[in-house]
Motif scaffolding. Structure first.
Motif, PDB file in Angstrom:
ATOM      1  N   ARG A 140       4.032  13.403  -4.311  1.00 43.40           N
ATOM      2  CA  ARG A 140       3.542  12.030  -4.469  1.00 43.40           C
ATOM      3  C   ARG A 140       2.095  12.052  -4.950  1.00 43.40           C
ATOM      4  O   ARG A 140       1.325  12.966  -4.621  1.00 43.40           O
ATOM      5  N   ASP A 141       1.773  11.014  -5.712  1.00 36.65           N
ATOM      6  CA  ASP A 141       0.403  10.808  -6.175  1.00 36.65           C
ATOM      7  C   ASP A 141       0.001   9.422  -5.710  1.00 36.65           C
ATOM      8  O   ASP A 141       0.373   8.422  -6.329  1.00 36.65           O
ATOM      9  N   ASN A 142      -0.735   9.365  -4.623  1.00 39.36           N
ATOM     10  CA  ASN A 142      -1.085   8.065  -4.048  1.00 39.36           C
ATOM     11  C   ASN A 142      -2.014   7.268  -4.966  1.00 39.36           C
ATOM     12  O   ASN A 142      -2.021   6.041  -4.925  1.00 39.36           O
ATOM     13  N   GLY A 185       1.963  14.221   4.164  1.00 39.50           N
ATOM     14  CA  GLY A 185       2.677  14.604   2.951  1.00 39.50           C
ATOM     15  C   GLY A 185       3.735  15.664   3.144  1.00 39.50           C
ATOM     16  O   GLY A 185       4.182  16.290   2.166  1.00 39.50           O
ATOM     17  N   ARG A 196       4.460   9.705   4.696  1.00 40.26           N
ATOM     18  CA  ARG A 196       3.195   9.051   4.378  1.00 40.26           C
ATOM     19  C   ARG A 196       2.036   9.772   5.021  1.00 40.26           C
ATOM     20  O   ARG A 196       0.937   9.743   4.502  1.00 40.26           O
ATOM     21  N   THR A 197       2.269  10.387   6.169  1.00 41.68           N
ATOM     22  CA  THR A 197       1.206  11.056   6.895  1.00 41.68           C
ATOM     23  C   THR A 197       1.326  12.560   6.704  1.00 41.68           C
ATOM     24  O   THR A 197       2.319  13.158   7.079  1.00 41.68           O
ATOM     25  N   ASN A 255       6.672   5.967   3.644  1.00 41.50           N
ATOM     26  CA  ASN A 255       7.466   7.182   3.473  1.00 41.50           C
ATOM     27  C   ASN A 255       8.330   6.952   2.233  1.00 41.50           C
ATOM     28  O   ASN A 255       8.929   5.879   2.070  1.00 41.50           O
ATOM     29  N   THR A 294       0.834  -1.200   0.000  1.00 33.53           N
ATOM     30  CA  THR A 294       0.000   0.000   0.000  1.00 33.53           C
ATOM     31  C   THR A 294       0.866   1.247   0.000  1.00 33.53           C
ATOM     32  O   THR A 294       1.577   1.531   0.972  1.00 33.53           O
ATOM     33  N   PHE A 295       0.807   1.963  -1.091  1.00 38.46           N
ATOM     34  CA  PHE A 295       1.714   3.089  -1.306  1.00 38.46           C
ATOM     35  C   PHE A 295       1.521   4.175  -0.267  1.00 38.46           C
ATOM     36  O   PHE A 295       2.483   4.779   0.199  1.00 38.46           O
ATOM     37  N   SER A 296       0.273   4.426   0.088  1.00 35.83           N
ATOM     38  CA  SER A 296       0.003   5.525   1.021  1.00 35.83           C
ATOM     39  C   SER A 296       0.586   5.259   2.411  1.00 35.83           C
ATOM     40  O   SER A 296       0.718   6.183   3.211  1.00 35.83           O
ATOM     41  N   ASN A 308       0.411   5.594  -7.254  1.00 34.46           N
ATOM     42  CA  ASN A 308       1.526   4.884  -6.600  1.00 34.46           C
ATOM     43  C   ASN A 308       2.876   5.401  -7.092  1.00 34.46           C
ATOM     44  O   ASN A 308       3.801   4.610  -7.333  1.00 34.46           O
TER      45      ASN A 308
END
Length: 117
Positions: free
Chosen positions: A72-74, A56, A53-54, A33, A28-30, A77
């Motif tokens: 990043r573009d969750n 951004g 991850r949290t 880090n 899971t990409f989101s 991915n």
């Protein structure tokens, strides 16, 4: 396991820009880090920056702060490294890294960036 594939490296003149991309799969990409390191010929690998991850938020090495931006573009991915005002000393192999927790456990194969002066 996380697989990371970088793209976007190449040759650019000093003062120019490049954008590197890193596509991640396998986890899971989101929840990761995501960061970038680089290694120039004859030098040790060095930290470039990280996007958390949290929330951004991001942090950068002093040598690139103000010139490089990580995003990043969750949904895709993918993490990006936008590099502006490139200098000859930015020439290096750039590596995408992923950290499920505190350690950068997963590394991409690297992409070459060459800045001509």
């Amino acid at each position: 396991q996380v697989q990371l594939v970088e793209s976007g490296g190449g040759l650019v003149q000093a003062g120019g820009s490049l954008r590197l991309s890193c596509a991640a799969s396998g986890r899971t990409f989101s929840g990761l880090n995501m960061g970038w390191f680089r290694q120039a010929p004859g030098k040790e690998r060095e930290f470039v920056g990280v996007i958390r991850r949290t929330g951004g938020s991001s942090s950068y090495a002093g040598t690139v702060k103000g010139r490089f931006t990580i995003s990043r573009d969750n949904a895709k991915n993918t993490v990006y490294l936008q590099m502006n005002s490139l200098k000859a000393e930015d020439t290096a192999v750039y590596y995408c890294v992923a950290a499920p927790n505190l350690a950068y456990e997963y590394w991409g194969q690297g992409t070459q960036v060459t800045v001509s002066s």
